[in-house]
Design a protein around this motif. Sequence first.
Motif, PDB file in Angstrom:
ATOM      1  N   ALA A  56       1.805  -7.427   5.023  1.00  0.00           N
ATOM      2  CA  ALA A  56       0.410  -7.563   4.624  1.00  0.00           C
ATOM      3  C   ALA A  56       0.129  -6.688   3.399  1.00  0.00           C
ATOM      4  CB  ALA A  56      -0.508  -7.181   5.776  1.00  0.00           C
ATOM      5  N   PRO A  57      -0.512  -7.240   2.366  1.00  0.00           N
ATOM      6  CA  PRO A  57      -0.760  -6.462   1.146  1.00  0.00           C
ATOM      7  C   PRO A  57      -1.738  -5.312   1.351  1.00  0.00           C
ATOM      8  CG  PRO A  57      -1.795  -8.621   1.005  1.00  0.00           C
ATOM      9  CD  PRO A  57      -0.998  -8.601   2.264  1.00  0.00           C
ATOM     10  N   GLU A  58      -2.656  -5.408   2.315  1.00  0.00           N
ATOM     11  CA  GLU A  58      -3.644  -4.348   2.502  1.00  0.00           C
ATOM     12  C   GLU A  58      -3.120  -3.205   3.364  1.00  0.00           C
ATOM     13  OE1 GLU A  58      -3.964  -7.295   5.730  1.00  0.00           O
ATOM     14  OE2 GLU A  58      -4.155  -7.528   3.584  1.00  0.00           O
ATOM     15  N   ARG A  59      -1.878  -3.298   3.751  1.00  0.00           N
ATOM     16  CA  ARG A  59      -1.302  -2.255   4.588  1.00  0.00           C
ATOM     17  C   ARG A  59      -1.157  -0.958   3.808  1.00  0.00           C
ATOM     18  NH1 ARG A  59       4.569  -2.766   6.275  1.00  0.00           N
ATOM     19  NH2 ARG A  59       4.813  -0.576   6.542  1.00  0.00           N
ATOM     20  N   GLU A  60      -1.537   0.131   4.421  1.00  0.00           N
ATOM     21  CA  GLU A  60      -1.442   1.415   3.738  1.00  0.00           C
ATOM     22  C   GLU A  60       0.012   1.888   3.700  1.00  0.00           C
ATOM     23  OE1 GLU A  60      -2.428   4.764   7.017  1.00  0.00           O
ATOM     24  OE2 GLU A  60      -4.117   3.513   6.392  1.00  0.00           O
ATOM     25  N   GLU A  61       0.315   2.674   2.712  1.00  0.00           N
ATOM     26  CA  GLU A  61       1.676   3.179   2.531  1.00  0.00           C
ATOM     27  C   GLU A  61       2.018   4.198   3.614  1.00  0.00           C
ATOM     28  OE1 GLU A  61       5.239   2.897   0.851  1.00  0.00           O
ATOM     29  OE2 GLU A  61       3.496   1.828   0.106  1.00  0.00           O
ATOM     30  N   VAL A  62       3.203   4.072   4.176  1.00  0.00           N
ATOM     31  CA  VAL A  62       3.654   4.981   5.221  1.00  0.00           C
ATOM     32  C   VAL A  62       4.756   5.857   4.646  1.00  0.00           C
ATOM     33  CG1 VAL A  62       4.719   5.122   7.503  1.00  0.00           C
ATOM     34  CG2 VAL A  62       3.104   3.296   6.994  1.00  0.00           C
ATOM     35  N   THR A  63       4.634   7.166   4.887  1.00  0.00           N
ATOM     36  CA  THR A  63       5.672   8.084   4.421  1.00  0.00           C
ATOM     37  C   THR A  63       6.575   8.457   5.591  1.00  0.00           C
ATOM     38  OG1 THR A  63       4.358  10.038   4.871  1.00  0.00           O
ATOM     39  CG2 THR A  63       4.098   9.034   2.681  1.00  0.00           C
ATOM     40  N   VAL A  64       7.660   9.117   5.279  1.00  0.00           N
ATOM     41  CA  VAL A  64       8.602   9.531   6.318  1.00  0.00           C
ATOM     42  C   VAL A  64       7.940  10.502   7.293  1.00  0.00           C
ATOM     43  CG1 VAL A  64      10.768  10.753   6.735  1.00  0.00           C
ATOM     44  CG2 VAL A  64      10.586   9.161   4.838  1.00  0.00           C
ATOM     45  N   THR A  65       7.105  11.406   6.803  1.00  0.00           N
ATOM     46  CA  THR A  65       6.452  12.369   7.688  1.00  0.00           C
ATOM     47  C   THR A  65       5.475  11.692   8.645  1.00  0.00           C
ATOM     48  OG1 THR A  65       4.803  12.830   5.988  1.00  0.00           O
ATOM     49  CG2 THR A  65       6.695  14.311   6.107  1.00  0.00           C
TER      50      THR A  65
END
Length: 105
Positions: A83-92
Amino acid sequence: MRAMVWAHDVDRTLDPRHVFLSAGEVIARYGWGKTKGYQNLKDRTLVPPPVMTHPDRWRLDQLLAWEEKRMALAEAALDALVAPEREEVTVTDLLPQPKRKRRTA
């Protein structure tokens, strides 16, 4: 009363409600190996229960409905991942969160 029809005798015009598959035929349908296939057939969260026992038999229409449900869930999961509106997830973000907050000096 109708006679039971086994998968290897299936005429493609028959109603899937009247087609019964043995454990070996279900295993072959999904391309499982023999050992893993029998383990999967015992897992009721993975495969629907058989309609008959001793010997186990699965109705083709129930397997087809189960397959449709699994495909719909997989498509929904894929849509959620891309999904394009998905927020970016970091490793932490993926790491377990600490139980306590750190004290500042």
